[in-house]
Design a protein around this motif. Structure first.
Motif, mmCIF file in Angstrom:
data_model
loop_
_atom_site.group_PDB
_atom_site.id
_atom_site.type_symbol
_atom_site.label_atom_id
_atom_site.label_comp_id
_atom_site.label_asym_id
_atom_site.label_seq_id
_atom_site.Cartn_x
_atom_site.Cartn_y
_atom_site.Cartn_z
ATOM 1 N N LEU A 186 -37.348 -32.131 93.118
ATOM 2 C CA LEU A 186 -38.014 -32.448 91.859
ATOM 3 C C LEU A 186 -38.162 -31.183 91.020
ATOM 4 O O LEU A 186 -39.254 -30.804 90.607
ATOM 5 C CB LEU A 186 -39.387 -33.084 92.124
ATOM 6 C CG LEU A 186 -39.348 -34.564 92.469
ATOM 7 C CD1 LEU A 186 -40.764 -35.094 92.692
ATOM 8 C CD2 LEU A 186 -38.672 -35.380 91.374
ATOM 9 N N VAL A 187 -37.040 -30.544 90.796
ATOM 10 C CA VAL A 187 -37.001 -29.336 89.989
ATOM 11 C C VAL A 187 -35.915 -29.541 88.941
ATOM 12 O O VAL A 187 -34.746 -29.658 89.263
ATOM 13 C CB VAL A 187 -36.674 -28.094 90.844
ATOM 14 C CG1 VAL A 187 -36.669 -26.846 89.981
ATOM 15 C CG2 VAL A 187 -37.668 -27.963 91.984
ATOM 16 N N LYS A 188 -36.331 -29.653 87.672
ATOM 17 C CA LYS A 188 -35.394 -29.938 86.586
ATOM 18 C C LYS A 188 -34.504 -31.122 86.933
ATOM 19 O O LYS A 188 -33.280 -31.048 86.890
ATOM 20 C CB LYS A 188 -34.574 -28.699 86.234
ATOM 21 C CG LYS A 188 -35.408 -27.598 85.597
ATOM 22 C CD LYS A 188 -34.544 -26.505 85.001
ATOM 23 C CE LYS A 188 -35.433 -25.489 84.287
ATOM 24 N NZ LYS A 188 -34.638 -24.390 83.692
ATOM 25 N N SER A 192 -39.724 -31.450 83.363
ATOM 26 C CA SER A 192 -38.622 -30.995 84.202
ATOM 27 C C SER A 192 -39.020 -30.752 85.642
ATOM 28 O O SER A 192 -38.216 -30.327 86.440
ATOM 29 C CB SER A 192 -38.039 -29.698 83.625
ATOM 30 O OG SER A 192 -39.027 -28.686 83.616
ATOM 31 N N SER A 193 -40.275 -30.988 85.990
ATOM 32 C CA SER A 193 -40.698 -30.808 87.365
ATOM 33 C C SER A 193 -41.900 -31.706 87.619
ATOM 34 O O SER A 193 -42.319 -32.453 86.746
ATOM 35 C CB SER A 193 -41.028 -29.338 87.644
ATOM 36 O OG SER A 193 -41.155 -29.129 89.028
ATOM 37 N N GLU A 252 -44.923 -24.086 95.088
ATOM 38 C CA GLU A 252 -44.082 -23.094 94.437
ATOM 39 C C GLU A 252 -43.100 -22.457 95.415
ATOM 40 O O GLU A 252 -41.930 -22.218 95.094
ATOM 41 C CB GLU A 252 -44.954 -22.008 93.792
ATOM 42 C CG GLU A 252 -44.182 -20.979 92.982
ATOM 43 C CD GLU A 252 -43.530 -21.565 91.745
ATOM 44 O OE1 GLU A 252 -42.519 -20.992 91.290
ATOM 45 O OE2 GLU A 252 -44.024 -22.593 91.247
ATOM 46 N N ALA A 253 -43.572 -22.198 96.623
ATOM 47 C CA ALA A 253 -42.705 -21.554 97.622
ATOM 48 C C ALA A 253 -41.513 -22.439 97.957
ATOM 49 O O ALA A 253 -40.398 -21.939 98.175
ATOM 50 C CB ALA A 253 -43.498 -21.249 98.883
ATOM 51 N N THR A 263 -35.038 -23.800 95.846
ATOM 52 C CA THR A 263 -34.096 -24.640 95.112
ATOM 53 C C THR A 263 -33.629 -23.901 93.869
ATOM 54 O O THR A 263 -34.419 -23.589 92.988
ATOM 55 C CB THR A 263 -34.743 -25.977 94.708
ATOM 56 O OG1 THR A 263 -35.217 -26.642 95.870
ATOM 57 C CG2 THR A 263 -33.737 -26.867 93.997
ATOM 58 N N ILE A 264 -32.348 -23.602 93.816
ATOM 59 C CA ILE A 264 -31.758 -22.904 92.676
ATOM 60 C C ILE A 264 -31.164 -23.944 91.744
ATOM 61 O O ILE A 264 -30.365 -24.785 92.168
ATOM 62 C CB ILE A 264 -30.659 -21.933 93.147
ATOM 63 C CG1 ILE A 264 -31.226 -20.948 94.179
ATOM 64 C CG2 ILE A 264 -30.047 -21.194 91.962
ATOM 65 C CD1 ILE A 264 -30.161 -20.312 95.047
#
Length: 430
Positions: free
Chosen positions: A152-154, A165-166, A172-173, A178-179
């Motif tokens: 669930l990142v972008k 986008s999130s 956070e860690a 996730t890149i």
């Protein structure tokens, strides 16, 4: 169009569920108005609680490739339920469906059934990390892979619908592992691998991104991902929850002729019942418990009702010319609407691949999420409600694609073409 019963049900639902729904995009937030409460479907049609009738191009977000209540799928479900709905133990139905899929898909040698596309992708990511002993994963902006924390990142789908986008609640860690890269950019991929050399467990992509618009990718780009993953010892994961069994029986992998290391599938393999799956080579799948040390389990995994429904559906998909027929119907709709758009110089476009289509309000070629003009969503809102009034149902978001099923008739396509063209005329004042 009557909506009194849907409105009353929605008012009650708001007391029970967040936003009155059990999945965000159902809330009609991006198109406005009251969600429709549906009560029945048959073939290409469905009816809401107010008895409005619609030609359905949402198809439960894709899996109803045969339409609603196909007789063979319906019979398989009813006959299975007579013998029990769940055992939490092996059944022959699991063997039957696995054999059907693996014997007709050269890209996987072993499979594991789960209960949703989200669960399939989550499990496949864990497998990739366990197999490579690496932590980082690469995904692409606008590709949606379910709602597990790592992804669930972008993302696309509902997150795109709501313009964020999130998601809150994602540590956070974990997010830092996730890149996120832009689609359609080989240079960005190359730089990423240089920066994180030896750290990337897998690259996950929808080979046909279809949750944030229909972002058709160049074959050369997908082939580049295959080559660099091979060079770097990174697994390539094709998320085919949408494209699987839609772009032919072997999905986008077969369509492009590119073999990923891991594949994930969704509800289409269960005839619309809750189901998902992930598969790979025997070597990679040997890491999964109980053979290996990557744990994944589920009481309803391989549920017999879903397995037999899936077997009935996929056997239909294997019939001669099944996919050719779907593609022809889709092209007939898309070409007619495209001609109308071009004839009147409307600032819109409609594109398709096999039985997927997407209408959007721009003349640009769109391959990245960032290419989508959010201002076009106001046009989609008008378009969506105009279609509802004409008895045509799309998913309630301009970021979602439409699906053609075997049940759609030539008459359905004719009616829908007229509705699309008429609604465009209304929007642009012709």
């Amino acid at each position: 169009m009557k909506t009194e019963k849907s409105e009353a049900l929605y008012n009650v639902a708001k007391d029970y569920f967040p936003g009155g729904v059990n999945s965000p995009v159902r809330a009609f937030r991006s198109v406005g108005g009251t969600p429709l409460f549906l009560k029945r479907g048959k073939g290409s049609r469905m009816w809401d609680e107010d008895d409005n009738e619609y030609i359905d191009f949402c198809c439960s977000w894709g899996p109803l490739i045969l339409g609603h209540c196909h007789s063979r799928v319906e019979d398989a479900i009813i006959e299975t339920v007579k013998n029990g709905t769940s055992f939490g133990a092996p059944t022959k139905a699991e063997n039957d469906l696995a054999s059907l899929i693996i014997s007709n898909n050269p890209f996987i040698e072993k499979i594991r059934f789960v209960s949703s596309g989200t669960e399939a992708v989550m499990s496949a990511i864990r497998l990739a990390r366990g197999y490579t002993n690496r932590q980082k994963i690469v995904k692409f902006e606008g590709c949606f892979h379910g709602h597990s924390d790592s992804l669930l990142v972008k993302a696309g789908s509902g997150l795109a619908t709501f313009g964020i986008s999130s998601s809150a609640g994602v540590p956070e860690a974990l997010a830092q592992e996730t890149i996120v890269l832009p689609l359609d950019d080989e240079h960005a991929v190359k730089e990423c691998f240089e920066k994180y050399h030896g750290q990337i467990a897998c690259v996950i992509i929808e080979p046909v991104p279809a949750n944030n618009g229909l972002l058709l990718q160049r074959k050369e780009y997908l082939q580049y991902l295959r080559e660099i993953c091979t060079q770097e010892g990174t697994l390539l994961l094709f998320d085919e929850v949408i494209s699987g069994f839609r772009l032919g029986f072997t999905g986008a992998s077969g369509y492009y002729g590119i073999k990923p290391d891991l594949l994930t599938f969704g509800k289409i393999i269960g005839g619309g019942m809750p189901v998902g799956a992930y598969g790979a080579s025997k070597e990679i799948m040997a890491k999964i418990s109980p053979d290996g040390n990557v744990y994944q389990a589920g009481t309803l995994s391989g549920n017999p009702v879903a397995m037999n429904a899936g077997k009935a559906q996929l056997n239909e998909c294997l019939k001669p010319d099944f996919y050719t027929g779907l593609e022809k119907k889709t092209e007939k709709l898309v070409n007619a609407v495209k001609n109308h758009i071009e004839q009147h110089h409307y600032p819109a476009n409609i594109i398709s691949v096999h039985s997927l289509f997407w209408i959007y309000f721009s003349k640009d070629t769109i391959r990245k999420a960032s290419d989508i003009d959010p201002a076009g969503m106001d046009h989609f809102r008008q378009f969506f409600h105009s279609l509802l009034g004409k008895g045509v149902y799309l998913g309630p978001s301009g970021y979602e694609v439409g699906f053609v099923s075997e049940a759609h008739t030539d008459e359905d396509i004719r009616i829908t073409t007229e509705a699309f063209c008429s609604s465009l005329d209304e929007i642009f004042g012709k």
